[in-house]
Motif scaffolding. Sequence first.
Motif, short mmCIF file in Angstrom:
data_model
loop_
_atom_site.label_atom_id
_atom_site.label_comp_id
_atom_site.label_asym_id
_atom_site.label_seq_id
_atom_site.Cartn_x
_atom_site.Cartn_y
_atom_site.Cartn_z
N GLU A 21 -10.01 -5.25 -1.84
CA GLU A 21 -10.81 -6.01 -2.80
C GLU A 21 -11.98 -6.66 -2.07
O GLU A 21 -11.79 -7.24 -1.00
CB GLU A 21 -9.93 -7.10 -3.43
CG GLU A 21 -10.71 -7.99 -4.38
CD GLU A 21 -9.88 -8.40 -5.57
OE1 GLU A 21 -9.01 -7.62 -5.98
OE2 GLU A 21 -10.11 -9.50 -6.08
N GLU A 22 -13.15 -6.55 -2.64
CA GLU A 22 -14.31 -7.14 -1.99
C GLU A 22 -14.48 -8.58 -2.46
O GLU A 22 -14.58 -8.85 -3.65
CB GLU A 22 -15.56 -6.32 -2.31
CG GLU A 22 -15.53 -5.04 -1.50
CD GLU A 22 -16.64 -4.10 -1.82
OE1 GLU A 22 -17.38 -4.35 -2.78
OE2 GLU A 22 -16.75 -3.09 -1.11
N VAL A 23 -14.46 -9.45 -1.49
CA VAL A 23 -14.52 -10.88 -1.82
C VAL A 23 -15.78 -11.46 -1.19
O VAL A 23 -15.89 -11.55 0.03
CB VAL A 23 -13.27 -11.61 -1.29
CG1 VAL A 23 -13.35 -13.10 -1.61
CG2 VAL A 23 -12.02 -11.01 -1.91
N THR A 24 -16.74 -11.76 -2.03
CA THR A 24 -17.96 -12.39 -1.54
C THR A 24 -18.03 -13.77 -2.17
O THR A 24 -17.13 -14.20 -2.89
CB THR A 24 -19.20 -11.58 -1.95
OG1 THR A 24 -19.33 -11.66 -3.37
CG2 THR A 24 -19.10 -10.13 -1.52
N LEU A 25 -19.14 -14.40 -1.90
CA LEU A 25 -19.39 -15.73 -2.45
C LEU A 25 -19.26 -15.75 -3.97
O LEU A 25 -18.97 -16.77 -4.58
CB LEU A 25 -20.83 -16.10 -2.04
CG LEU A 25 -21.34 -17.47 -2.34
CD1 LEU A 25 -20.52 -18.50 -1.60
CD2 LEU A 25 -22.79 -17.56 -1.93
N LEU A 26 -19.49 -14.59 -4.58
CA LEU A 26 -19.51 -14.52 -6.04
C LEU A 26 -18.13 -14.31 -6.65
O LEU A 26 -17.97 -14.37 -7.86
CB LEU A 26 -20.40 -13.35 -6.48
CG LEU A 26 -21.82 -13.38 -5.97
CD1 LEU A 26 -22.53 -12.09 -6.32
CD2 LEU A 26 -22.56 -14.55 -6.57
N HIS A 27 -17.16 -14.03 -5.82
CA HIS A 27 -15.82 -13.77 -6.34
C HIS A 27 -15.30 -15.03 -7.05
O HIS A 27 -15.44 -16.14 -6.53
CB HIS A 27 -14.90 -13.40 -5.18
CG HIS A 27 -13.61 -12.79 -5.61
ND1 HIS A 27 -12.58 -13.54 -6.15
CD2 HIS A 27 -13.17 -11.51 -5.59
CE1 HIS A 27 -11.57 -12.74 -6.43
NE2 HIS A 27 -11.91 -11.50 -6.10
N PRO A 28 -14.68 -14.85 -8.22
CA PRO A 28 -14.23 -16.05 -8.95
C PRO A 28 -13.28 -16.92 -8.14
O PRO A 28 -13.31 -18.15 -8.28
CB PRO A 28 -13.53 -15.48 -10.20
CG PRO A 28 -13.50 -14.01 -10.03
CD PRO A 28 -14.47 -13.62 -8.98
N PHE A 29 -12.50 -16.29 -7.26
CA PHE A 29 -11.55 -17.11 -6.50
C PHE A 29 -12.31 -18.01 -5.51
O PHE A 29 -11.91 -19.17 -5.29
CB PHE A 29 -10.56 -16.22 -5.76
CG PHE A 29 -9.45 -16.98 -5.12
CD1 PHE A 29 -8.44 -17.54 -5.89
CD2 PHE A 29 -9.41 -17.18 -3.75
CE1 PHE A 29 -7.42 -18.28 -5.31
CE2 PHE A 29 -8.39 -17.91 -3.16
CZ PHE A 29 -7.40 -18.46 -3.94
N VAL A 30 -13.38 -17.49 -4.94
CA VAL A 30 -14.16 -18.31 -4.00
C VAL A 30 -14.84 -19.45 -4.77
O VAL A 30 -14.90 -20.60 -4.32
CB VAL A 30 -15.20 -17.45 -3.25
CG1 VAL A 30 -16.04 -18.29 -2.32
CG2 VAL A 30 -14.50 -16.34 -2.48
N ARG A 31 -15.32 -19.13 -5.95
CA ARG A 31 -15.95 -20.17 -6.78
C ARG A 31 -14.94 -21.26 -7.13
O ARG A 31 -15.24 -22.45 -7.12
CB ARG A 31 -16.48 -19.56 -8.07
CG ARG A 31 -17.61 -18.61 -7.84
CD ARG A 31 -18.33 -18.34 -9.13
NE ARG A 31 -19.64 -17.85 -8.82
CZ ARG A 31 -20.66 -18.60 -8.44
NH1 ARG A 31 -20.51 -19.89 -8.33
NH2 ARG A 31 -21.81 -18.07 -8.16
N PHE A 32 -13.74 -20.81 -7.43
CA PHE A 32 -12.68 -21.75 -7.77
C PHE A 32 -12.41 -22.68 -6.58
O PHE A 32 -12.34 -23.90 -6.73
CB PHE A 32 -11.42 -20.94 -8.13
CG PHE A 32 -10.13 -21.66 -7.97
CD1 PHE A 32 -9.74 -22.65 -8.86
CD2 PHE A 32 -9.27 -21.34 -6.92
CE1 PHE A 32 -8.54 -23.32 -8.69
CE2 PHE A 32 -8.07 -22.00 -6.76
CZ PHE A 32 -7.71 -22.99 -7.64
N LEU A 33 -12.32 -22.09 -5.38
CA LEU A 33 -12.06 -22.91 -4.20
C LEU A 33 -13.18 -23.91 -3.96
O LEU A 33 -12.93 -25.07 -3.64
CB LEU A 33 -11.87 -22.02 -2.97
CG LEU A 33 -10.58 -21.21 -2.88
CD1 LEU A 33 -10.54 -20.45 -1.57
CD2 LEU A 33 -9.35 -22.10 -3.00
N ALA A 34 -14.43 -23.43 -4.11
CA ALA A 34 -15.57 -24.32 -3.87
C ALA A 34 -15.54 -25.48 -4.87
O ALA A 34 -15.81 -26.64 -4.52
CB ALA A 34 -16.88 -23.54 -3.98
#
Lengths: 430, 1053
Positions: B824-837
């Motif tokens: 799975e490609e996880v960049t800054l735009l991934h919803p999980f990263v947004r959730f963490l931020a």
Amino acid sequence: MTGEQNHLDRRLERAARPDPPARERRPVQLVVGVDFGTTCTKIVARLPYEPGEPAFAVPAPRAIRAEDHPYLARSAVWLGADGVFGLIERAGADPFTGFKASLLGAFPAFGGVERPGPSAEELTTAYLTLQLRSAVGWLLLAHGDGALGKGELSWSWNFGFPAASLDDEALASRYRRCAAAALDLVRRGEPVTLELIRQTLASFSGEQAGLFLERQNAHLVPEVAAAVVGFAHSAEREDELFALVDVGGLTVDACTFNLVDRKSHGLRCGIFEARVEQLGVEAWKTCQREPNGPIQFEKKFDEMVRAVIWDTRVKRNPRSRRWRDGLPLFETGGGIASTMHRERIRALDQWLRDNSAQGGGVYVRSLPPAKSLVADLCRPDTLHRLAVAVGLSLPNVWVPEVWLPRHISDHQASPATPSCEDRYISKDHV
Amino acid sequence: MDSKDDCLRPGDSVRLRGDPSRQGTLAEVVERAGQRYGRVRFPTSLQLVPLDQLEPLPASPEEPVELLRRGRFVAPETLRRVLSQIRFGGRLADMLYSMGATRADFYPHQYKPVLKLLDSPTGNVLIADEVGLGKTIEAALIWTELRARFDYRRLLVLCPKSLCLKWQAELESKFGIDARIHGAEELLSLLSDRERWTRGFAAICSLQSVRPPRDWDAGEGRGNDSARARLARLLDDRAEDEPLFDVCVVDEAHHLRNSETLSHELARLLRQVTSHMVFLSATPIHLRNRDLFALLSLLDPDSYPNESALDWILEANRPLVAAREEVLRGGSKTAIAAFLDEAERSPLLAGNRQLAHLRERLASIPEPLSPDQRAELAQILERANLLANTVSRTRRRDVEELRVRRDVKAYRAPMSDAERAVYDRLTAEVCGLAWTSDVPPGFLLATTQRLLTSSIPAALDHWRRRIEDFELEDEEDGAVDPDRADTVIHPVGSLVRHLAEVSVELPSFVELEEQDSKFIALRGILEEFFRNEPEGKIIVFSGFRATIRYLERRLRRDGFHCAVIHGEVADRGQVLDRFRDDPELRILLSSEVGSEGIDLQFCRALVNYDLPWNPMRVEQRIGRVDRLGQEAPKITVLNLLYENTIDDKIYTRLYERLRLCERALGGFEEVLGQELSTLVPDLLNPQLTEQEREERLDQTSQAIANRLKLEAELEEDAAALVAHGDLVLRSITEKRAQGRWIGAEELATYIREVLGELYPGCHLTDRSDGLWEVALTPDVCANFHEWLRRRGQPLSARLGRDTLPVLCRLGEAKGSSPSRGRPEEVTLLHPFVRFLADRARDKGLGGHRPAVAARVQLVDVRARDAGELGPGRYLIATHLWTFSGPVEQQLVVHEGVAIGNGEAIPQRVAEALVSAVMEAGRIWPDCDAVLATGKLAELYDQKLKPLLEERFAKEVDRRQAELADRVAIQIRNLERNRDRQSDAIRQAIEKLRVRTACGDLAADKAERMISLNESKLRKLRSRFEVRRQELAKGREMIPASSALAITVVDVAQ
């Protein structure tokens, strides 16, 4: 050798002098973790309440290094004809090794000094005294004016205690006496003689050793707890099941445990299953000389570790999601460099997958790297040798309370509604 | 020793005395083994701490300088947390969040429009790059950047119908965007369904499918009730509400140029309901191009209310451009100042604050100007350029990666007697028919003639077989302009029938095939190519399916494996993948469909088996190979011709003379098209002699040469007008070098740290090659699901779905599109990263403002573009600047000094030091023993703080000047417009007044008209006032500066 002796003497001399003046009017706590092993000893000291919780690995003087590792000190003492103990070989002095094994009385076949002269307790006390003096001296010389001088130093000590001896009170008592006597002598300048050791040990009979250790903020910490305390306080901790295989020179310890954060009651490390057998690296080397030795050895190793995991799987904690997601296994100890041990541990994954309807296997995980460990002299890939000492350098109040297998009852499966898992009979059952 | 612990009570806010960054609440006091401990609830854990290690939290937060003064340093991790939280917050003006967040390869020029749009006062931009530079990628990068910054979710792409699939494929493969192609009805339903709208979408619509009908605004029930009309009415109704679209990309935006068209109307309607408009057009940008005004007026109607406003702006720009050129050319201060004088004489730039600053700056620098000073002045002039942030233009020659040499060779196959006989006979028939019947010569006859010169055997075979069932075989002209879809000319079967009848009298197909001189030449070319390049691949283009089928058959017979694509091949993507990946497949036979929107840069040679008469078609073919990503320094173009044919003449007199295959033609399609459309009938005119035809060709050649020259001059002129921005390119490259983007390591560290702080128990395992295995706890999954639910977003990603470990590629996306089984490609735009931020921000992670002491290795600093730094000790101050206004922006700035001599170090080096501390810094526990912290605090107060304050004041001034200048220009344009309209009304009133003197019925009517006009005048003034107030609000900006951290660094060799 003279240079090495001088270096060691400087350390011992510094240990006898007072702590440096404090730059700030506040206490600075220093925790010294002592991982006293059968063949070598590792010491790490930490400032747990200072920024970044810096931890300093105490280098072993070159002359007493084990395995040529800068932070591994050989567990050996020399006793001269003058009755004075030393860490470095000198003319006319008798070497003593294997005293830890003798002290614990566990494995006479692999160590233990069976000859007249000083007892294992005396040798252990002398050795610990000298090692602690060396460590204290080095810490004050290297960091006395720096990090340790920030405030008024408050020393505390954690001594690793073998997991195999957890339930043996007599053994624990002997070890407590040695530690107490060594601590009593550590900041005193006089030479460490057999007589001094005997006198000091004599003053720590019965409960006195325990009370003294308490006053000195010193504790015996189960090694299994020490191995995982860093992990228990890391970001990766979770309230779930883990396995640990500690491959030592002499023995292999295997256990399954979980970590439970009881919030206001702190962490608890519940050990579900634990076994220890003489399947360490030295034993492996020995058996390789015998016909069929390696095959038998590998079989025994597999049986021991698999039994720990399988008993946990079917009796102790069958509901864990690890049986579906995979069981994380930590491998620790100096013996994990052994190819045979590594391969057998890795083979556990397929074995568990083949035998579990839920499909989860075993995956090997590394313990998190020691936070802020200053150990510049060794390669990063050998830092794992310090894992237990690093755990011991954390404040004792952070160490999880250990619950032994006998404290934890078996899981009672409901006979009325057996799950698929309960109905499954593996090859190991027949 | 202090006994602060005596006064601590449960519920107090406390912190560690030794580490002020560790703060929490005292939950209870307990006793263990004779010692008193506080159980402290830190933000993320509950921990026992000896009571004497705790102190109450000060009532107000301490400034980093106070902590520095008292030697209360914290570890480098704290600095990383502070800065990471700001970087992941998505508001930093000097970060490029889109960099590394997509699968697109990195080309600096493709980020230029991103920067322009971020700086654009309207939030809109026209991307007017030359062809082949990746405008699609640029638009998608803008979307990525804005998504990362503002959590945008609604993208609309408008493009010609023929490009819908290409857009869809590109967005999916390079950006992982699941875009759907919609018509008006589907788009309407998307916009009307609140849940789907909230969830977000990426919609692609063809311009024709959503263009409003003419009577769309007649009202519901009274006029058109089609989906397109309803869509237009919805857009109109929602003009004052929350924007319906976050970004609207219009490809081939020149279709909007005519303000009378419904396409233009659609763009106007969309602008009202869209936060950012991005127009893409390769139309040449120059002063005589009215398209430019049409597009600009859609993007920024306030600045470009009418054509004269554009002229006015262009005129005012001219001295600015000249001044910039003068600066970069090494001109003197006097020469530069002269241009500035000229600029200030323009009413539009009178009182311009940016120019006033520039003057001051120029006056303050002694001659000669250093390169850095010239770059600084040029940058100010670029920013002052009135078109700078509205238009982004990159030419092929500006792009380093496109400097591929074209090796062009022509092979002229001499015809056999039989071939000559066929050619002459059929050419005569075609030309004769063109004059005896009323057939449009430009299309059908040219096509027929071209098929003949493509391959004589293939043409004959085709005509003989197709007598009954003629089909349009020319794929070049089959790709019609979608706007002319209803005007496609269907061929006349009679011509084919006639040719078939004639061909019966000609040499047999078998005979012609055996002696096919062109095919023999091709076979020779291929054999030589494969001898020289045993693993090379080659593309053979032909405009005709008949020729391709013929070549496929013959090549296979001769043992060559070929892949084939033309209009009838359904899954062209699959064929191309096979051609790229299968080492045995060395030849691609392609019609014109293969020359549009397909990337074949893994090839370095192509054969034009026949010659499209329009050079733009050849350019498109070459463009498949000569494009971004072509790694070879040279590509080979082999043109095959029958000797002494029309093709040969066109090639010799047009292509070779003008070197049309050797250079990229940029945006001159229209020019070439116009000239050729008049040439073709003459070439087929049997009444012209051979010499007359050749003269006609020479005339065309000369005319094209003249037009190209003129266009190039105009382009060169306009190039400066829209600020080509080599400085922008430099800043992009610097941003990449200085780490002003979120890389894989940083993302992994951030995820690990935030998970560690907020959700202990999760773990990230480095699986090497940029792959990480992420295992989450039930707790974090549940919180993530709740977060998605609150935002109306679906659970679409694998990461965060459950507790099973997920293999992820963190940071830079790589390879082809994701699919099942791939990481799975996880960049800054991934919803999980947004959730963490989001969670980290809510929990106040990174909220401490510390003093940090750290040690780093020189090599770690030098790796960050700070080669001149030596070992030593440095003090760095880091501040956060916030500018709230039309768009909130932040800047993290650094200033540093060498502690030894107190001398300032360059800002770039200070930034590199901070980056090194964040990534590789180790704690410096005895810093307070080694250095006098009081003196360090003085150094900060006396040196670093004033430096930062001065920079901040300048930045505020610059931004305010920019805003004020822009608003002033808009207001001046508004005033001009008002004055012009007022004058017209006043003149009308004057004329009416004359009529009132007559005293008859007309006078009464005139009186009424005067009254109406006066009312109109009053309304005009009132509207003007309201609009002026609105524009004036654009000047408002609230700047703020705060200290983020002070870092003491020991740099060791």
